[in-house]
Design a protein around this motif. Structure first.
Motif, PDB file in Angstrom:
ATOM      1  N   PRO A  66       0.829  -1.220   0.000  1.00  0.00           N
ATOM      2  CA  PRO A  66       0.000   0.000   0.000  1.00  0.00           C
ATOM      3  C   PRO A  66       0.854   1.257   0.000  1.00  0.00           C
ATOM      4  N   THR A  67       0.209   2.378  -0.312  1.00  0.00           N
ATOM      5  CA  THR A  67       0.848   3.698  -0.281  1.00  0.00           C
ATOM      6  C   THR A  67       0.131   4.564   0.749  1.00  0.00           C
ATOM      7  N   LEU A  68       0.909   5.276   1.539  1.00  0.00           N
ATOM      8  CA  LEU A  68       0.346   6.197   2.512  1.00  0.00           C
ATOM      9  C   LEU A  68       0.593   7.624   2.048  1.00  0.00           C
ATOM     10  N   LEU A  69      -0.473   8.413   1.989  1.00  0.00           N
ATOM     11  CA  LEU A  69      -0.375   9.832   1.670  1.00  0.00           C
ATOM     12  C   LEU A  69      -0.512  10.626   2.967  1.00  0.00           C
ATOM     13  N   PHE A  70       0.508  11.405   3.234  1.00  0.00           N
ATOM     14  CA  PHE A  70       0.548  12.226   4.441  1.00  0.00           C
ATOM     15  C   PHE A  70       0.551  13.676   3.983  1.00  0.00           C
ATOM     16  N   SER A  71      -0.489  14.446   4.292  1.00  0.00           N
ATOM     17  CA  SER A  71      -0.585  15.808   3.755  1.00  0.00           C
ATOM     18  C   SER A  71      -0.913  16.823   4.848  1.00  0.00           C
ATOM     19  N   ASP A  72      -0.502  18.062   4.595  1.00  0.00           N
ATOM     20  CA  ASP A  72      -0.833  19.163   5.492  1.00  0.00           C
ATOM     21  C   ASP A  72      -1.030  20.420   4.670  1.00  0.00           C
ATOM     22  N   ASP A  73      -1.697  21.398   5.243  1.00  0.00           N
ATOM     23  CA  ASP A  73      -1.867  22.694   4.584  1.00  0.00           C
ATOM     24  C   ASP A  73      -1.013  23.744   5.295  1.00  0.00           C
ATOM     25  N   GLY A  74       0.253  23.376   5.471  1.00  0.00           N
ATOM     26  CA  GLY A  74       1.199  24.267   6.133  1.00  0.00           C
ATOM     27  C   GLY A  74       1.888  25.197   5.160  1.00  0.00           C
ATOM     28  N   VAL A  75       3.088  25.634   5.527  1.00  0.00           N
ATOM     29  CA  VAL A  75       3.767  26.687   4.794  1.00  0.00           C
ATOM     30  C   VAL A  75       4.351  26.213   3.486  1.00  0.00           C
ATOM     31  N   GLY A  76       4.640  24.889   3.353  1.00  0.00           N
ATOM     32  CA  GLY A  76       5.234  24.368   2.128  1.00  0.00           C
ATOM     33  C   GLY A  76       6.695  24.740   1.979  1.00  0.00           C
ATOM     34  N   LEU A  77       7.319  24.327   0.833  1.00  0.00           N
ATOM     35  CA  LEU A  77       8.738  24.552   0.593  1.00  0.00           C
ATOM     36  C   LEU A  77       8.960  25.161  -0.783  1.00  0.00           C
ATOM     37  N   THR A  78       9.923  26.071  -0.862  1.00  0.00           N
ATOM     38  CA  THR A  78      10.379  26.587  -2.147  1.00  0.00           C
ATOM     39  C   THR A  78      11.424  25.637  -2.720  1.00  0.00           C
ATOM     40  N   GLU A  79      11.833  25.845  -3.964  1.00  0.00           N
ATOM     41  CA  GLU A  79      12.833  24.961  -4.571  1.00  0.00           C
ATOM     42  C   GLU A  79      14.157  25.040  -3.818  1.00  0.00           C
ATOM     43  N   ASP A  80      14.542  26.232  -3.421  1.00  0.00           N
ATOM     44  CA  ASP A  80      15.788  26.375  -2.666  1.00  0.00           C
ATOM     45  C   ASP A  80      15.705  25.638  -1.333  1.00  0.00           C
ATOM     46  N   GLU A  81      14.556  25.745  -0.679  1.00  0.00           N
ATOM     47  CA  GLU A  81      14.375  25.054   0.604  1.00  0.00           C
ATOM     48  C   GLU A  81      14.378  23.549   0.420  1.00  0.00           C
TER      49      GLU A  81
END
Length: 617
Positions: A66-81
């Motif tokens: 199986p695959t587990l999807l773990f998601s949040d609506d937080g700040v996210g990341l830029t490409e540099d980050e």
């Protein structure tokens, strides 16, 4: 020329799984921490933002892992980050903000995401930054240390992050719904953001309630019941009481549960601790003082520093201050019990008595707190030290059980209250009393001190007992034992044998000499020759009817035999082992008494108050 360290990702993952983390299941904790920190970071940008953490289990129809999807609506990341924080071990997206806002984030070490490689071979992170250019980026990392970054063909509608984990064969038990539900609740039950699990088409919230010690209750009894129910749920134990905990140092709050059974006083209790509402450890040992052996606690800390494994707290000044404050809370609970419900305190001390005593010896503050409530066996019954000191200004005790048995009955009859300090730690606790309580007086007591409290004889009584006294002195001289006649209670006790510590040592040395070879016996002879001390003493009780009759006997042989037997009886009643000479005396005396009884009518003497006897009026 300088060279770079070469880091083996496989080796790092092996280090994590076998040495740093307690089990593969911590990957759920690390993902929850990252999601929670991301939501908090977004709240710094958008103060009104409310976030949600979602877990979705996607099981394959073909039976593949199986695959587990773990998601949040937080700040996210830029490409540099992404390049800095997802592909550099030891970096953390929270590190810049950490110095100014350390209390806002859980993770600090930048290795949490690697824990996912304990359960999968490849990670896919899809993210859109709330501070970026609106692009959705994909980072695909593999357990061999390689990764790729590209713009996603499936852009996210809102900022946030999705982590896809495909279970590695052999670890699929960490991806079943019940296990995920258990792990998410275990680590995140106190988190302030909703955690949702979707599996088999059903979605449920896993953390509907906040910390139970922060809820409002209609009454104190309802609150106590709710907290005890929570303690039973967390630890599987029916506790006897609960204690609120609070420390401004470290911003710690929670509840301590009083254990229903006493652990070994050297066994440190393991507590369940949360860091910013995320479970840190359920086996933390360094949060409470060592003397807090009688409780297990659940606490949340917002401003304490976790160790690298995030399973304990780092020893620093903040932790020391928090530990002291929590200890003060426990002390306040004990003081309140002493004032409001002393019987409850006595029950607690009775339950954890040995541990209480051991810690009181090591901790002066704890000693002051409990010493007056500790129960002691005395010659007048069991009583607390506070009750004892109210009636008897001088605390008198015997350090051995035999010593207490020798004096208890007679001392009680004279109105003397003597403590039996033969139990573990009791003597040391009493000896410590004057050092902690300035006005306290403590004295060891022995049978040698008893005759000082006995009533002296009148002149007529002294004259009447003079023959008995002279005979007893002559009979007992070979045994280094003096004689005195006094009056004391209880009247059923005819004699009392007493000796000081040196006399007791001499008796032990004599017995050892009798049982040793010539070489060792010679050594003991020298030891006994150097030993000082007063003579032992046999005190006759003129209140006793047998002694009164004996003082009137004129038959010297009967008098001698009676004195010998009373001497041996006094030794036996005082739990003094007999040496060879005294054993011979006992045997001869028994035979003599039997012989005298069998032929008692031949000499015309009844050994009592006949024509040749003296009487008392």
């Amino acid at each position: 020329m300088d060279h770079r360290f070469q880091v083996s990702l496989r080796g790092v993952i092996d280090l994590l799984s076998h040495h740093l983390y307690s089990s593969p299941g911590v990957y759920v904790r690390e993902l929850l921490q990252n999601a929670t920190d991301a939501i908090r970071a977004r709240q710094l940008l958008e103060p009104g933002h409310t976030g949600t953490v979602r877990l979705e289990l996607m099981e394959k129809q073909d039976g593949s892992p199986p695959t587990l999807l773990f998601s949040d609506d937080g700040v996210g990341l830029t490409e540099d980050e992404i390049h800095r924080f997802l592909a550099t071990i030891g970096e953390s997206s929270k590190r810049e903000a950490l110095a100014a806002r350390r209390n806002d984030f859980i993770g600090q070490f930048g290795i949490g995401l690697l824990s996912c490689f304990m359960v999968c071979d490849e990670l896919l992170v899809v993210t859109r930054s709330a501070r970026g250019d609106g692009r959705t980026l994909e980072w695909r990392g593999r357990h061999d240390g390689t990764y790729a970054v590209r713009v996603s063909e499936h852009p996210l509608e809102r900022p946030g992050t999705q982590v896809f984990l495909m279970a590695r064969p052999g670890v699929t038990e960490w991806f079943v719904p019940e296990r995920l539900r258990q792990l998410a609740r275990y680590y995140g039950s106190l988190l302030p953001f909703p955690i949702q699990l979707t599996a088999g088409g059903h979605t449920e919230r896993l953390n509907p309630d906040g910390p139970p010690w922060r809820r409002e209750y209609e009454s104190v009894s309802e609150r106590r019941k709710a907290l005890l129910d929570y303690g039973r749920e967390v630890f599987g134990t029916d506790f006897i009481d609960c204690i609120p905990l609070r420390s401004t140092a470290g911003d710690v709050d929670g509840v301590a549960f009083v254990l229903p059974a006493s652990p070994h006083f050297n066994a440190r209790q393991k507590h369940r601790v949360y860091l910013k509402h995320m479970l840190l450890s359920e086996s933390a040992e360094n949060l409470l003082p060592e003397w807090a052996f009688f409780v297990k606690c659940v606490v949340n800390a917002n401003a304490l520093r976790p160790t690298a494994s995030r399973e304990s707290f780092y020893e620093d000044e903040s932790l020391a201050l928090a530990r002291e404050a929590l200890g003060q809370g426990l002390r306040a609970y004990l003081v309140e019990l002493a004032q409001e419900d002393p019987r409850a305190l006595q029950r607690l001390i009775a339950l954890h008595g040995l541990s209480v005593k051991a810690l009181a010896l090591d901790d002066d503050d704890f000693y002051r707190l409990v010493i007056n409530w500790l129960p002691f066996e005395t010659s007048m019954g069991v009583m607390t030290l506070a009750d004892y000191r109210r009636a008897h200004p001088v605390v008198r005790y015997t350090p051995t059980l035999d010593g207490f048995r020798q004096v208890a009955r007679v001392a009680g009859a004279q109105g003397l209250c003597i403590i039996n300090a033969a139990y573990t730690h009791d003597a040391a606790l009493l000896e410590k009393l004057p050092h902690v309580v300035p006005d306290a007086q403590v004295e060891p007591f022995s049978a040698a001190d008893l005759p000082q409290s006995f009533e002296e004889l009148t002149l007529d009584e002294r004259e009447a007992v003079f023959p008995l006294l002279r005979m007893a002195e002559r009979v007992l001289a070979p045994f280094r034992c003096g004689v005195v006649v006094k009056k004391f209670f209880p009247s059923e006790v005819p004699t009392l044998y007493s000796s000081d510590a040196e006399g007791a040592f001499r008796r032990d040395a004599e017995r050892a000499r009798e049982e040793s070879d010539d070489l060792y016996a010679g050594v003991l002879e020298g030891v006994m020759a150097a030993a000082g001390g007063e003579l032992a003493q046999l005190c006759f009780n003129l209140h006793n009817p047998v002694v009164r009759r004996l003082a009137a006997v004129t038959d010297r042989e009967v008098l001698k035999l009676s004195v010998e037997m009373l001497y041996v009886q006094a030794l036996l009643l005082g739990h003094h082992p007999l040496n060879a000479q005294e054993m011979a005396l006992l045997n001869q005396g028994l035979l003599g008494l039997i012989s005298a009884q069998l032929g008692g009518g031949d000499d015309g003497s009844d050994g009592g108050g006949g024509p040749g006897s003296r009487g008392f009026h």
